[in-house]
Design a protein around this motif. Structure first.
Motif, short mmCIF file in Angstrom:
data_model
loop_
_atom_site.label_atom_id
_atom_site.label_comp_id
_atom_site.label_asym_id
_atom_site.label_seq_id
_atom_site.Cartn_x
_atom_site.Cartn_y
_atom_site.Cartn_z
N ASN A 31 21.98 -29.38 62.37
CA ASN A 31 21.90 -28.04 61.33
C ASN A 31 22.80 -26.91 61.85
O ASN A 31 22.50 -25.80 61.42
CB ASN A 31 20.39 -27.85 61.38
CG ASN A 31 19.45 -29.04 60.69
OD1 ASN A 31 19.97 -29.42 59.59
ND2 ASN A 31 18.55 -29.22 61.25
N ARG A 89 27.84 -29.75 60.88
CA ARG A 89 28.26 -29.74 59.68
C ARG A 89 29.94 -29.98 59.86
O ARG A 89 30.62 -30.63 58.68
CB ARG A 89 28.23 -28.29 59.01
CG ARG A 89 26.72 -28.15 58.37
CD ARG A 89 26.75 -26.93 57.57
NE ARG A 89 27.16 -25.87 58.40
CZ ARG A 89 26.16 -24.93 58.94
NH1 ARG A 89 24.75 -25.31 58.83
NH2 ARG A 89 26.56 -23.79 59.43
N VAL A 140 30.33 -33.76 60.16
CA VAL A 140 30.31 -34.64 59.00
C VAL A 140 31.37 -34.35 58.03
O VAL A 140 31.67 -35.28 57.49
CB VAL A 140 28.84 -34.31 58.14
CG1 VAL A 140 29.00 -34.88 56.97
CG2 VAL A 140 27.58 -34.59 59.03
N GLU A 174 33.91 -36.91 56.49
CA GLU A 174 34.34 -37.00 55.03
C GLU A 174 35.49 -36.89 54.63
O GLU A 174 36.24 -37.62 53.90
CB GLU A 174 33.32 -35.97 54.35
CG GLU A 174 31.89 -36.21 54.35
CD GLU A 174 31.54 -37.44 53.59
OE1 GLU A 174 31.84 -37.49 52.34
OE2 GLU A 174 30.86 -38.41 54.11
N ARG A 208 20.79 -37.56 53.37
CA ARG A 208 21.95 -37.54 52.21
C ARG A 208 22.14 -38.78 51.47
O ARG A 208 22.28 -39.02 50.17
CB ARG A 208 23.36 -37.15 52.75
CG ARG A 208 23.53 -35.94 53.29
CD ARG A 208 25.05 -35.55 53.91
NE ARG A 208 25.15 -35.46 55.12
CZ ARG A 208 24.71 -34.44 55.81
NH1 ARG A 208 24.43 -33.36 55.26
NH2 ARG A 208 25.00 -34.47 57.13
N HIS A 209 22.27 -39.81 52.10
CA HIS A 209 22.47 -41.05 51.48
C HIS A 209 21.12 -41.56 50.76
O HIS A 209 21.41 -42.11 49.71
CB HIS A 209 22.65 -42.22 52.57
CG HIS A 209 23.94 -41.88 53.46
ND1 HIS A 209 24.45 -42.47 54.23
CD2 HIS A 209 24.99 -41.10 53.04
CE1 HIS A 209 25.56 -42.16 54.92
NE2 HIS A 209 25.95 -41.36 53.99
N GLU A 230 21.45 -40.18 47.35
CA GLU A 230 22.16 -40.94 46.60
C GLU A 230 21.43 -42.03 45.91
O GLU A 230 21.68 -42.11 44.78
CB GLU A 230 23.38 -41.50 47.38
CG GLU A 230 24.72 -40.83 47.14
CD GLU A 230 25.66 -41.22 48.51
OE1 GLU A 230 26.31 -42.25 48.30
OE2 GLU A 230 25.69 -40.39 49.54
N GLU A 252 19.27 -41.42 43.22
CA GLU A 252 19.89 -41.14 41.96
C GLU A 252 20.28 -42.55 41.31
O GLU A 252 20.26 -42.51 39.99
CB GLU A 252 20.89 -40.26 42.26
CG GLU A 252 20.64 -38.67 42.32
CD GLU A 252 21.46 -37.99 43.02
OE1 GLU A 252 23.01 -38.27 43.19
OE2 GLU A 252 21.07 -37.16 43.77
N MET A 281 28.12 -34.51 51.31
CA MET A 281 27.42 -33.27 51.70
C MET A 281 26.95 -32.67 50.34
O MET A 281 27.57 -32.87 49.21
CB MET A 281 28.19 -32.36 52.46
CG MET A 281 28.65 -32.89 53.75
SD MET A 281 29.86 -31.84 54.80
CE MET A 281 28.54 -31.14 55.80
N LEU A 312 24.50 -33.61 45.84
CA LEU A 312 25.73 -33.82 46.44
C LEU A 312 26.93 -33.42 45.75
O LEU A 312 27.14 -33.77 44.39
CB LEU A 312 25.60 -35.64 46.45
CG LEU A 312 24.54 -35.83 47.38
CD1 LEU A 312 24.65 -37.47 47.67
CD2 LEU A 312 24.53 -35.34 48.89
#
Ligand SMILES: Nc1ncnc2c1ncn2[C@@H]1O[C@H](COP(=O)(O)OP(=O)(O)OP(=O)(O)O)[C@@H](O)[C@H]1O
Ligand SMILES: [Mg+2]
Lengths: 443, 259
Positions: free
Chosen positions: A290, A295, A298, A302, A434-435, A438, A441, B93, B148
């Motif tokens: 955090n 960040r 990551v 990405e 995060r995943h 996903e 969703e 992210m 996201l």
């Protein structure tokens, strides 16, 4: 459903008293499965988990059967991942399992302490590797090298070994282990820097291959640095590695009414030390995740180009991830060496690196509870289930030829599990938040 | 004041001269567009400015400082923000996290403070969060903050990418085809948005765009690239009438049906 689930748990509780055998354990695991996955009211579920904790503890106390430990790990996972369990209860039950149930089981069967310590050491390491692979996306196949550097850092000075090439009084007294945990942070971070500086300029597969190579270099150094100067004592390894004196711990436990004997005292001590270390490592992990560093990692994972366009310098940021992971592993190396009182190059092969990587992947890349669960699952699988299973085959099914003894195919089973995971649950057992978003969703 | 001075910059890829002896100057507060046919070298030109490529010849000055051959992160730290022709968000992210990464260089937390989450770290994090939220509100993406980035609709992804670049608090903002794939209504909104951030955030903007209506309306000046060379430069009406530009680009562009 609620009634059935509660009834199952109660039956298991009763059988834990009456017939604490393997069959009962499977019943307990079944009850746990129902408690975790069935549609239950949150309150019923919580009550159920509490009952099961009690039942598995009693079961372990009377049988010492390691299947019970699997149950406890399962409850811990349920507590950390299932929604709508009151926070206080999560914490209370979790602490009860770690601080009461496991030690109680350990006194019944010291192998459980051994398992707990191994799980803890590997969990802390997979949390370290999680920073490197999970967050920053840097595929490191030489992670065991840092474990080795940490272990040798203390082993050399905490044993007579250092006297073979240095003037002075060796071994250093056992208390120095704590100091060497700090020193190992430094030595492994420096090793991380030395390996990372050339390796992290490369990407993807190339990085994986170079870290694999450099990791092997460290192991081979450990293997061969017994001449011309004997630093590592070569393939024989170093023993005895010193442990800290624990008189204070014995009297503390005595005051708490815990009676320790010659073997359980150090086991309980190292078990609790490892728990403390996991706590610290988790805290560090969460804090970093955090922060701007987490960040940035990551972001690099990405999209490197976009990350750079945000002012994130690639090499330094990757190096910090690498050194952080290395330091976590190094500290655990010190504890590993001290706990076993023996360190040799064999423990730090490519296979060790891959096992730790598998723990991270199995648990779910980037996920903190995932890394811990991955470590627990694979350690129990390696040290316990396969061995128990082959024992079972040997005694109960003697007509099966010894060539297909499951323990001989440890790596095969291991690989199969990974392949199945990659096919059916590529995001890991407990995906990173995060995943998870996903997946929900998509569903 | 000159924000950007580019002097005779050339970039070759093997035998191909992608950018050929290009010189131009951009003044503070201008919206300066770079147009030209596909493959003219516009994106390569941006990549030279942001340090992704190093020029083979020439110099680049940003606010008077020589930044030729600097790295992309240094260019960002000096105050050059950018978006990409093919959107490059941090897909896994959240929208909020994308913005937080955007203000990475302004979140000043030393490593040990982050590791121990000291009061200093908490304070900086809180500040970062507040600023990120207010920026999201400013661009109208606050309601998406926990989604996201990869799940946003296309138009909002474009917007988020600009917002992320704004989080850097750049002095110069490079936009590579921000209107690509947008319908006329969205393009209209984008135009308002670009004008708004220019005046409210004191930005100088360098814009690559194929949508000629947008370019002609919004630009103070325009440079035209063709086969890597600058073939024209001037105010929109001058460029529009330039026969070489019509020959090389505008005529063809209209015939090709550029949106
Ligand atoms: N990394 C690279 N290696 C080799 N050739 C490249 C590279 N990048 C760009 N080019 C070539 O340089 C030329 C200019 O490309 P560039 O992307 O700058 O064009 P552009 O003006 O942005 O075009 P578009 O309008 O299609 O985006 C093209 O011919 C392209 O193929
Ligand atoms: Mg382009």
């Amino acid at each position: 459903m609620s009634l059935l689930s509660l009834a199952l748990s109660l039956v298991f509780l009763l059988l834990s008293f009456l017939a604490p055998n393997t069959l009962t354990a499977f019943l307990g695991l079944g009850a746990l499965g129902v408690a975790a996955f069935a549609r239950l009211e949150p309150r019923v579920r919580t009550l159920n988990l509490a009952l099961l904790t009690l039942a598995f503890t009693l079961f372990l106390r009377s049988s010492g059967n390691t299947l019970g430990l699997i149950g406890l790990v399962g409850i811990l996972v349920a507590l950390t991942t299932l929604p709508r369990i009151p926070r206080g209860i999560r914490v209370a039950l979790g602490l009860a399992i770690l601080l009461l149930s496991v030690p109680i089981a350990g006194f019944a069967n010291t192998f459980i302490f051994e398992l707990g310590i191994q799980i803890g050491i590997f969990a802390a390491m997979s949390l370290g590797l999680n920073v490197v692979v999970g967050m920053a996306g840097l595929l490191d196949l030489g992670y065991a090298a840092f474990f080795a550097v940490g272990a040798y850092t203390w082993a050399i000075f905490g044993s007579p070994q250092a006297g073979k090439f240095l003037q002075g009084n060796f071994p250093l007294p056992g208390e120095y282990m704590y100091l060497f945990m700090l020193i190992a942070v430094v030595t492994t971070a420096i090793t991380g820097l030395l390996i990372g500086l050339p390796a992290l300029r490369l990407r993807g597969d190339y990085l994986a291959i170079v870290t694999l190579g450099l990791g092997e270099v460290v192991r081979i150094l450990a293997n061969n640095l017994d001449h011309p100067i004997n630093i590592t004592n070569g393939p024989q390894g170093i023993t005895p590695v010193g442990r800290p004196p624990i008189d204070w711990f014995r009297s503390l436990m005595g005051a708490l009414g815990v009676r320790l004997d010659e073997t359980t005292d150090y086991q309980l001590f190292f078990y609790l030390l490892v728990l403390v270390m996991i706590g610290l490592v988790v805290l560090a992990n969460v804090n970093l995740a955090n922060s701007r560093f987490g960040r940035a990692w990551v972001a690099i994972r990405e999209d490197e180009i976009a990350a750079q366009a945000m002012g994130i310098p690639l090499l330094p940021t990757k190096l910090i991830a690498f050194m952080t992971g290395a330091a976590f592993s190094g500290v655990m190396g010190v504890i590993y060496g001290a706990q076993r009182t023996f360190v040799s190059p064999e423990s730090f092969t490519l296979l060790a690196s891959i096992t730790i990587l598998a723990m991270v992947i199995l648990g779910g890349m980037g996920s903190i509870p995932g890394a811990i669960l991955g470590a627990a699952a694979l350690t129990i699988l390696n040290l316990d289930i396969l061995k128990t299973f082959s024992e079972f085959v040997r005694t109960s099914l003697p007509w099966i030829p010894s060539q297909v003894d499951p323990a001989k195919y440890e790596r095969l089973v291991f690989g199969l599990i990974l392949i199945l995971m990659m096919i059916y649950r590529p995001q890991g057992l407990i995906p990173e938040a995060r995943h998870r978003a996903e997946l929900e969703e998509e569903a | 004041m000159k924000v950007l001075e580019v002097q005779g910059v050339t970039k070759r890829f093997g035998g191909l001269v992608a950018v050929n002896q290009v010189s131009l100057e951009v003044n503070e507060g201008e919206i300066f567009s770079v147009i030209g046919p596909n493959g003219a070298g516009k994106t390569t030109f941006f990549n030279l400015l942001t340090g992704i490529y190093t020029p083979d010849e020439g110099r680049i000055l940003f606010l008077g400082q020589d930044i030729t051959g600097s790295t992309p992160d240094k260019a960002a730290k000096l105050g050059i923000g950018r978006t990409f022709q093919n959107i490059r968000l941090f897909g896994a992210m959240t929208v909020l996290e994308n913005i937080l990464v955007g203000r990475h260089i302004h979140t000043r937390v030393p490593y040990l403070h982050a590791l121990l989450r000291t009061p200093l770290a908490r304070k900086e994090e809180r500040k970062a969060l507040e600023e990120a939220l207010s920026l999201l509100e400013y661009v109208g993406l606050l309601h998406r903050k926990d989604e996201l980035a990869r799940n946003l609709p296309y138009g909002e992804q474009r917007k988020l990418e600009i917002a992320r670049a704004l989080a850097l608090k750049p002095k110069l903002l490079l936009l590579d085809e921000p209107a690509a794939g947008m319908n006329p209504k969205e393009t209209e909104a984008l135009q308002e948005f670009i004008l708004k951030i220019r005046s409210e955030r004191g930005l100088t903007i360098l814009l690559i765009e194929h949508d000629m209506r947008l370019v002609m309306r919004i630009s103070d000046r325009i440079a035209v690239l063709d086969y890597g060379s600058k073939i024209a430069e001037g105010k929109p009406e001058e460029v529009r009438k330039n026969p070489r530009v019509i020959e090389a680009y505008l005529g063809r562009g209209a015939a090709g049906g550029a949106a």
